[in-house]
Design an enzyme around this catalytic site. Structure first.
Site, PDB file in Angstrom:
ATOM      1  N   GLN A 121      -3.965   3.487   1.311  1.00 27.92           N
ATOM      2  CA  GLN A 121      -4.362   3.515   2.724  1.00 27.92           C
ATOM      3  C   GLN A 121      -4.496   4.992   3.134  1.00 27.92           C
ATOM      4  O   GLN A 121      -3.502   5.717   3.172  1.00 27.92           O
ATOM      5  CB  GLN A 121      -3.292   2.840   3.574  1.00 27.92           C
ATOM      6  CG  GLN A 121      -3.593   2.796   5.066  1.00 27.92           C
ATOM      7  CD  GLN A 121      -2.409   2.220   5.833  1.00 27.92           C
ATOM      8  OE1 GLN A 121      -1.306   2.757   5.778  1.00 27.92           O
ATOM      9  NE2 GLN A 121      -2.634   1.117   6.531  1.00 27.92           N
ATOM     10  N   GLU A 131       7.437   0.768   5.127  1.00 28.15           N
ATOM     11  CA  GLU A 131       6.813  -0.248   5.975  1.00 28.15           C
ATOM     12  C   GLU A 131       6.965  -1.606   5.304  1.00 28.15           C
ATOM     13  O   GLU A 131       6.955  -1.694   4.070  1.00 28.15           O
ATOM     14  CB  GLU A 131       5.324   0.111   6.132  1.00 28.15           C
ATOM     15  CG  GLU A 131       4.519  -0.829   6.995  1.00 28.15           C
ATOM     16  CD  GLU A 131       3.033  -0.389   7.083  1.00 28.15           C
ATOM     17  OE1 GLU A 131       2.722   0.807   6.830  1.00 28.15           O
ATOM     18  OE2 GLU A 131       2.208  -1.258   7.387  1.00 28.15           O
ATOM     19  N   GLU A 180      -8.355   4.540   9.608  1.00 27.35           N
ATOM     20  CA  GLU A 180      -7.875   4.332   8.245  1.00 27.35           C
ATOM     21  C   GLU A 180      -8.927   3.697   7.354  1.00 27.35           C
ATOM     22  O   GLU A 180      -9.840   3.008   7.825  1.00 27.35           O
ATOM     23  CB  GLU A 180      -6.632   3.436   8.270  1.00 27.35           C
ATOM     24  CG  GLU A 180      -6.943   2.064   8.841  1.00 27.35           C
ATOM     25  CD  GLU A 180      -5.767   1.103   8.694  1.00 27.35           C
ATOM     26  OE1 GLU A 180      -4.750   1.348   9.348  1.00 27.35           O
ATOM     27  OE2 GLU A 180      -5.893   0.142   7.942  1.00 27.35           O
ATOM     28  N   HIS A 216       0.821  -1.211   0.000  1.00 23.88           N
ATOM     29  CA  HIS A 216       0.000   0.000   0.000  1.00 23.88           C
ATOM     30  C   HIS A 216       0.851   1.255   0.000  1.00 23.88           C
ATOM     31  O   HIS A 216       2.045   1.208   0.285  1.00 23.88           O
ATOM     32  CB  HIS A 216      -0.976   0.028   1.188  1.00 23.88           C
ATOM     33  CG  HIS A 216      -0.354   0.090   2.544  1.00 23.88           C
ATOM     34  ND1 HIS A 216      -0.085  -1.032   3.304  1.00 23.88           N
ATOM     35  CD2 HIS A 216       0.040   1.142   3.313  1.00 23.88           C
ATOM     36  CE1 HIS A 216       0.432  -0.666   4.468  1.00 23.88           C
ATOM     37  NE2 HIS A 216       0.536   0.660   4.502  1.00 23.88           N
ATOM     38  N   HIS A 244       3.851   7.267   3.660  1.00 26.21           N
ATOM     39  CA  HIS A 244       4.778   6.132   3.619  1.00 26.21           C
ATOM     40  C   HIS A 244       4.424   5.197   2.474  1.00 26.21           C
ATOM     41  O   HIS A 244       3.329   5.269   1.927  1.00 26.21           O
ATOM     42  CB  HIS A 244       4.774   5.368   4.954  1.00 26.21           C
ATOM     43  CG  HIS A 244       3.492   4.682   5.297  1.00 26.21           C
ATOM     44  ND1 HIS A 244       2.468   5.273   6.014  1.00 26.21           N
ATOM     45  CD2 HIS A 244       3.044   3.432   5.002  1.00 26.21           C
ATOM     46  CE1 HIS A 244       1.476   4.410   6.160  1.00 26.21           C
ATOM     47  NE2 HIS A 244       1.799   3.290   5.558  1.00 26.21           N
TER      48      HIS A 244
HETATM   49  C1  MC0 Z   1       9.124  11.771   9.975  1.00 26.14           C
HETATM   50  N1  MC0 Z   1      10.061  12.045   9.057  1.00 26.14           N
HETATM   51  C2  MC0 Z   1       9.650  11.580   7.874  1.00 26.14           C
HETATM   52  C3  MC0 Z   1       8.378  11.001   8.107  1.00 26.14           C
HETATM   53  N2  MC0 Z   1       8.084  11.129   9.426  1.00 26.14           N
HETATM   54  N3  MC0 Z   1      10.223  11.586   6.665  1.00 26.14           N
HETATM   55  C4  MC0 Z   1       9.533  11.026   5.651  1.00 26.14           C
HETATM   56  N4  MC0 Z   1       8.297  10.471   5.804  1.00 26.14           N
HETATM   57  C5  MC0 Z   1       7.704  10.442   7.002  1.00 26.14           C
HETATM   58  N5  MC0 Z   1       6.506   9.899   7.133  1.00 26.14           N
HETATM   59  C6  MC0 Z   1      11.320  12.763   9.263  1.00 26.14           C
HETATM   60  C7  MC0 Z   1      11.050  14.137   9.883  1.00 26.14           C
HETATM   61  O1  MC0 Z   1      10.767  15.080   8.890  1.00 26.14           O
HETATM   62  C8  MC0 Z   1      12.328  14.405  10.617  1.00 26.14           C
HETATM   63  O2  MC0 Z   1      13.291  14.896   9.717  1.00 26.14           O
HETATM   64  C9  MC0 Z   1      12.778  13.032  11.082  1.00 26.14           C
HETATM   65  O3  MC0 Z   1      12.112  12.072  10.226  1.00 26.14           O
HETATM   66  C10 MC0 Z   1      12.358  12.750  12.525  1.00 26.14           C
HETATM   67  O4  MC0 Z   1      10.953  12.928  12.591  1.00 26.14           O
HETATM   68  P1  MC0 Z   1      10.153  13.590  13.807  1.00 26.14           P
HETATM   69  O5  MC0 Z   1       9.027  14.316  13.240  1.00 26.14           O
HETATM   70  O6  MC0 Z   1      11.098  14.283  14.717  1.00 26.14           O
HETATM   71  O7  MC0 Z   1       9.518  12.372  14.518  1.00 26.14           O
HETATM   72  P2  MC0 Z   1      10.066  11.157  15.337  1.00 26.14           P
HETATM   73  O8  MC0 Z   1      11.536  10.985  15.235  1.00 26.14           O
HETATM   74  O9  MC0 Z   1       9.450  11.223  16.684  1.00 26.14           O
HETATM   75  O10 MC0 Z   1       9.346   9.986  14.518  1.00 26.14           O
HETATM   76  C11 MC0 Z   1       9.658   9.662  13.200  1.00 26.14           C
HETATM   77  C12 MC0 Z   1       9.391   8.172  13.009  1.00 26.14           C
HETATM   78  C13 MC0 Z   1       7.909   7.930  13.405  1.00 26.14           C
HETATM   79  C14 MC0 Z   1       9.626   7.798  11.546  1.00 26.14           C
HETATM   80  C15 MC0 Z   1      10.322   7.351  13.916  1.00 26.14           C
HETATM   81  O11 MC0 Z   1       7.064   8.698  12.576  1.00 26.14           O
HETATM   82  C16 MC0 Z   1       7.485   6.496  13.375  1.00 26.14           C
HETATM   83  O12 MC0 Z   1       7.734   5.710  14.297  1.00 26.14           O
HETATM   84  N6  MC0 Z   1       6.786   6.081  12.289  1.00 26.14           N
HETATM   85  C17 MC0 Z   1       6.310   4.678  12.151  1.00 26.14           C
HETATM   86  C18 MC0 Z   1       4.894   4.507  12.612  1.00 26.14           C
HETATM   87  C19 MC0 Z   1       3.892   5.301  11.805  1.00 26.14           C
HETATM   88  O13 MC0 Z   1       4.259   6.229  11.063  1.00 26.14           O
HETATM   89  N7  MC0 Z   1       2.615   4.980  11.983  1.00 26.14           N
HETATM   90  C20 MC0 Z   1       1.489   5.618  11.250  1.00 26.14           C
HETATM   91  C21 MC0 Z   1       0.997   4.766  10.163  1.00 26.14           C
HETATM   92  P3  MC0 Z   1      14.122  16.239   9.994  1.00 26.14           P
HETATM   93  O14 MC0 Z   1      14.999  16.388   8.789  1.00 26.14           O
HETATM   94  O15 MC0 Z   1      13.102  17.306  10.183  1.00 26.14           O
HETATM   95  O16 MC0 Z   1      14.883  15.908  11.253  1.00 26.14           O
HETATM   96  S1  MC0 Z   1       0.205   3.324  10.821  1.00 26.14           S
HETATM   97  C22 MC0 Z   1       0.051   2.252   9.544  1.00 26.14           C
HETATM   98  O17 MC0 Z   1       0.441   2.557   8.466  1.00 26.14           O
HETATM   99  C23 MC0 Z   1      -0.579   0.905   9.895  1.00 26.14           C
HETATM  100  C24 MC0 Z   1      -1.902   1.076  10.547  1.00 26.14           C
HETATM  101  C25 MC0 Z   1      -0.673  -0.057   8.716  1.00 26.14           C
HETATM  102  O18 MC0 Z   1      -0.101   0.183   7.649  1.00 26.14           O
HETATM  103  O19 MC0 Z   1      -1.327  -1.107   8.869  1.00 26.14           O
END
Ligand code: MC0
Length: 146
Positions: A60, A134, A43, A7, A84
């Site tokens: 998604q 992912e 979602e 997705h 993502h």
């Molecule tokens: C953050 N960054 C991204 C981003 N999110 N870059 C590209 N795409 C994204 N989606 C970048 C920020 O701009 C920042 O860059 C750096 O990563 C750190 O981000 P932050 O805003 O300070 O946030 P953190 O470090 O607290 O978290 C970032 C992290 C988090 C990726 C670890 O978003 C995470 O754990 N994501 C995985 C879970 C998730 O997203 N769940 C939602 C979908 P700079 O350069 O400014 O430092 S759930 C889903 O999809 C499920 C239900 C499913 O598929 O079944």
């Protein structure tokens, strides 16, 4: 092996209005919807096509359910858009281990619950040329009862 685009995750402020856009503009219908409290999202999965590995590809659409969720934080910074991409695999555990060995940060020690009972993990966007990535293993398809 990664065998499909499972997705593309799209962050939005208003799930119902975004679903309606995709229905009215492209004719895509909601295949499944749910709330994932752990991830802080509501979602809708719009099925685009089945794939020859026995899975499918979806859009998604994601609306945050709380302000401290990753999607809410991302929306506040970037506005709506592609959040993502997700690759499908038969074995998310093996893929995670392989990719971790290559020096990419895998965000979860163990895969967590994703959409439709799947098992998911994420790779850090900073290790993937700016793309939050992912990995997904779909839930097994129930065999029909006889
Ligand atoms: C953050 N960054 C991204 C981003 N999110 N870059 C590209 N795409 C994204 N989606 C970048 C920020 O701009 C920042 O860059 C750096 O990563 C750190 O981000 P932050 O805003 O300070 O946030 P953190 O470090 O607290 O978290 C970032 C992290 C988090 C990726 C670890 O978003 C995470 O754990 N994501 C995985 C879970 C998730 O997203 N769940 C939602 C979908 P700079 O350069 O400014 O430092 S759930 C889903 O999809 C499920 C239900 C499913 O598929 O079944």
């Amino acid at each position: 092996m990664l065998t499909r685009i499972d997705h593309i995750g799209i962050a939005c402020f208003d799930l119902d209005r975004t679903v309606e856009f995709y229905r009215a503009t492209y004719g895509f219908e909601v295949f499944h919807s749910e709330v994932n409290e752990e991830q802080g999202v509501r979602e809708a999965m719009l099925k685009i096509n089945s794939t020859d590995d026995g899975g499918a590809s979806y859009l998604q659409l994601l609306e945050p359910t709380r302000e401290d969720s990753t999607v809410a934080k991302w929306l506040a910074k970037n506005g709506e858009g592609v959040h993502h991409i997700a690759f499908g695999t038969a074995d998310v555990d093996a893929e995670s281990a392989d990719i971790r060995e290559k020096g990419v940060r895998v965000l979860y020690e163990e895969p967590r619950r994703g959409s439709m009972g799947s098992r998911i993990t994420f790779l850090h966007p900073k290790d993937c040329h700016g793309v939050l990535t992912e990995l997904v293993t779909s839930a097994p398809v129930e065999s029909p009862e006889h």
